[in-house]
Design an enzyme around this catalytic site. Structure first.
Site, PDB file in Angstrom:
ATOM      1  N   ASP A 139       0.836  -1.212   0.000  1.00 15.44           N
ATOM      2  CA  ASP A 139       0.000   0.000   0.000  1.00 15.44           C
ATOM      3  C   ASP A 139       0.869   1.261   0.000  1.00 15.44           C
ATOM      4  O   ASP A 139       0.922   1.957   1.004  1.00 15.44           O
ATOM      5  CB  ASP A 139      -0.897  -0.068   1.253  1.00 15.44           C
ATOM      6  CG  ASP A 139      -1.958   1.010   1.294  1.00 15.44           C
ATOM      7  OD1 ASP A 139      -2.154   1.690   0.292  1.00 15.44           O
ATOM      8  OD2 ASP A 139      -2.589   1.173   2.364  1.00 15.44           O
ATOM      9  N   GLU A 185      -2.653   9.910  -1.081  1.00 12.66           N
ATOM     10  CA  GLU A 185      -3.842   9.071  -1.279  1.00 12.66           C
ATOM     11  C   GLU A 185      -4.528   8.780   0.050  1.00 12.66           C
ATOM     12  O   GLU A 185      -5.751   8.774   0.162  1.00 12.66           O
ATOM     13  CB  GLU A 185      -3.447   7.750  -1.970  1.00 12.66           C
ATOM     14  CG  GLU A 185      -4.642   6.880  -2.400  1.00 12.66           C
ATOM     15  CD  GLU A 185      -5.041   5.826  -1.380  1.00 12.66           C
ATOM     16  OE1 GLU A 185      -6.113   5.229  -1.534  1.00 12.66           O
ATOM     17  OE2 GLU A 185      -4.298   5.611  -0.388  1.00 12.66           O
ATOM     18  N   GLU A 186      -3.694   8.528   1.068  1.00 11.58           N
ATOM     19  CA  GLU A 186      -4.228   8.083   2.362  1.00 11.58           C
ATOM     20  C   GLU A 186      -4.935   9.205   3.127  1.00 11.58           C
ATOM     21  O   GLU A 186      -4.516  10.365   3.067  1.00 11.58           O
ATOM     22  CB  GLU A 186      -3.082   7.556   3.240  1.00 11.58           C
ATOM     23  CG  GLU A 186      -2.320   6.375   2.651  1.00 11.58           C
ATOM     24  CD  GLU A 186      -3.091   5.060   2.726  1.00 11.58           C
ATOM     25  OE1 GLU A 186      -4.271   5.076   3.142  1.00 11.58           O
ATOM     26  OE2 GLU A 186      -2.510   4.033   2.353  1.00 11.58           O
ATOM     27  N   ASP A 232      -3.064  -1.103  -6.830  1.00  9.02           N
ATOM     28  CA  ASP A 232      -3.094  -0.808  -5.394  1.00  9.02           C
ATOM     29  C   ASP A 232      -3.265  -2.109  -4.607  1.00  9.02           C
ATOM     30  O   ASP A 232      -3.920  -3.045  -5.070  1.00  9.02           O
ATOM     31  CB  ASP A 232      -4.248   0.171  -5.089  1.00  9.02           C
ATOM     32  CG  ASP A 232      -4.031   0.945  -3.788  1.00  9.02           C
ATOM     33  OD1 ASP A 232      -3.019   0.697  -3.093  1.00  9.02           O
ATOM     34  OD2 ASP A 232      -4.871   1.794  -3.457  1.00  9.02           O
ATOM     35  N   HIS A 335      -3.610  -1.840   6.096  1.00 11.36           N
ATOM     36  CA  HIS A 335      -3.602  -0.801   7.126  1.00 11.36           C
ATOM     37  C   HIS A 335      -3.218  -1.326   8.509  1.00 11.36           C
ATOM     38  O   HIS A 335      -3.503  -0.676   9.524  1.00 11.36           O
ATOM     39  CB  HIS A 335      -4.945  -0.051   7.180  1.00 11.36           C
ATOM     40  CG  HIS A 335      -5.103   0.890   6.021  1.00 11.36           C
ATOM     41  ND1 HIS A 335      -6.141   1.779   5.893  1.00 11.36           N
ATOM     42  CD2 HIS A 335      -4.328   1.093   4.915  1.00 11.36           C
ATOM     43  CE1 HIS A 335      -5.996   2.475   4.770  1.00 11.36           C
ATOM     44  NE2 HIS A 335      -4.915   2.067   4.157  1.00 11.36           N
TER      45      HIS A 335
HETATM   46 ZN   LIG Z   1      -3.943   2.589   2.271  1.00  8.11          ZN
END
Ligand SMILES: [Zn+2]
Length: 388
Positions: A139, A185-186, A232, A335
């Site tokens: 990620d 992105e996060e 992703d 995550h």
């Molecule tokens: Zn992520």
């Protein structure tokens, strides 16, 4: 009846649009693996990305510098740009945080920027703010590394293809490749429309209102994106990526077919039937082989319209065609603090790399121009050595 059928199949051949040429079995067998460059501790491509790289921090800047160094030293024909924006975040205490997208483009020589349509290979390079020390290997450090290795592996073939067609083929002269390694992105706190996709939102918005010269074939850099191929959460074992969009299912089918061929040729290292695993196994009966892309035969009426929120959203909202390569369900490390280099399944990482490379090479019609003999490899390393 027979005539109608023949006519129909002719129409369907033409409706594929731009040329897309399958690679030969021989070329598929010779696609170069990343070798030591994907070593998680010492690999020249992957290791420098495997560190915390939250937007606006030193680690983020260092990883971006790694991209710049890689392209400047190994892929000097690519045009490099940084796209800058700033935004506050829920944890920045009112301060503006910089978000910097890395963009590398390779267009046919002599072409005008507004006249090229491009395959965009996309991943995000920022890492998540929490938990502290989070690496984000799937990620999306691994997807960034995959894209870099693919770019390097097709570069010489692009040069050869363009040299071979001296301006006699419209398609060849107007087709390029673009790499977007996106920042921010996060979400910093909880995923919302405002707290996520910082880099992608700013880029899509800016490109929508950046106009090519009036006589250009494509109005804006957004119109120039023929397909936005977003990778992703790739790098865990046994991924299952559905076909999310009916409008780009034809592209998904191309990739699924490439996967099928790689499997039949025994080239997928993560396969339970790969020669290296068979050699260690007593029972040689072939095992069931799940595909990364199992929906090649999905029916038109089976698309439910569900999709995953990701960097493609601001581009899709502006009409860009998207192929989203992200597993459903998400890998279990998603995550979690254990999403690090040690938890990557390297066979799966290599398999994705080979598959994306095959897809890209077929998209760019590189059959006949990919020549991975040892001499060429030696030459490359020599030129690297000479760069100060
Ligand atoms: Zn992520």
């Amino acid at each position: 009846m027979l005539f109608a059928f023949a006519l129909l199949s002719l129409v369907s051949v033409f409706s594929l649009g731009s040329a897309y040429t399958d690679l030969s079995d021989d070329t598929l067998k010779n696609l170069p693996g990343p070798g030591d460059d994907f070593d998680i501790k010492t690999g020249s491509i992957l290791a420098p990305i495997l560190r915390p790289r939250v937007s606006g921090t030193k680690g983020n800047r260092a990883v971006r510098q790694h991209f710049v160094d890689f392209f400047k030293s190994q892929l000097p024909e690519w045009r490099i740009e940084m796209h800058n924006s700033t935004s506050t975040t829920p944890v920045s205490g009112g301060k503006q945080v910089p978000f910097v997208n890395f963009i590398a483009t390779r267009d046919p020589p002599g072409s005008l920027q507004g006249d090229v349509s491009r395959l965009a290979l996309v991943a995000h390079y920022d890492s998540k703010y929490t938990p502290k020390g989070f690496i984000g290997a799937i990620d999306s450090a691994a997807p960034c590394a995959m894209i870099m290795h693919v770019a390097r592996s097709i570069d010489a073939a692009l040069t050869k293809k363009w040299a071979a067609h001296g301006g006699d083929d419209f398609d060849v002269e107007h087709k390029g490749v673009q790499i977007l390694l996106l920042d921010g992105e996060e979400a910093f706190k909880v995923w919302t429309d405002a707290d996520s996709l910082y880099g992608a939102r700013a880029l899509a918005e800016d490109w929508e209102s950046t106009f090519h010269t009036a006589a250009s074939i494509y109005r804006t850099p957004l119109d120039s994106i023929e397909l936005f191929l977003l990778l992703d959460l790739l790098g865990s074992a046994r991924p299952r990526v559905p076909s999310y969009f009916k409008t780009t299912h034809w592209a998904y089918k191309h990739m699924a077919r490439a996967e099928d061929r790689l499997r039949k040729l025994g080239l997928m290292k993560s396969s339970p039937n790969h020669a290296a695993k068979m050699a260690k196994r007593e029972n040689k009966k072939p095992r069931r082989e799940p595909h990364f892309l199992p929906e090649g035969n999905k029916a038109d009426d089976a698309f439910m319209g569900g999709f995953v929120q990701d960097d493609h959203v601001p581009f899709m909202a502006r009409g860009v065609d998207i192929l989203h390569i992200i597993p459903t369900p998400f890998p279990s490390v998603w995550h979690e603090i254990i999403d690090d280099g040690e938890h990557l399944d390297m066979d799966t990482v290599e398999d994705w790399t080979r598959l994306v490379m095959a897809f890209t090479a077929e998209w760019m019609d590189l059959e006949g121009f990919l020549n991975f003999n040892s001499e060429e490899r030696r030459d490359t390393s020599k030129s690297e050595f000479e760069i100060p």
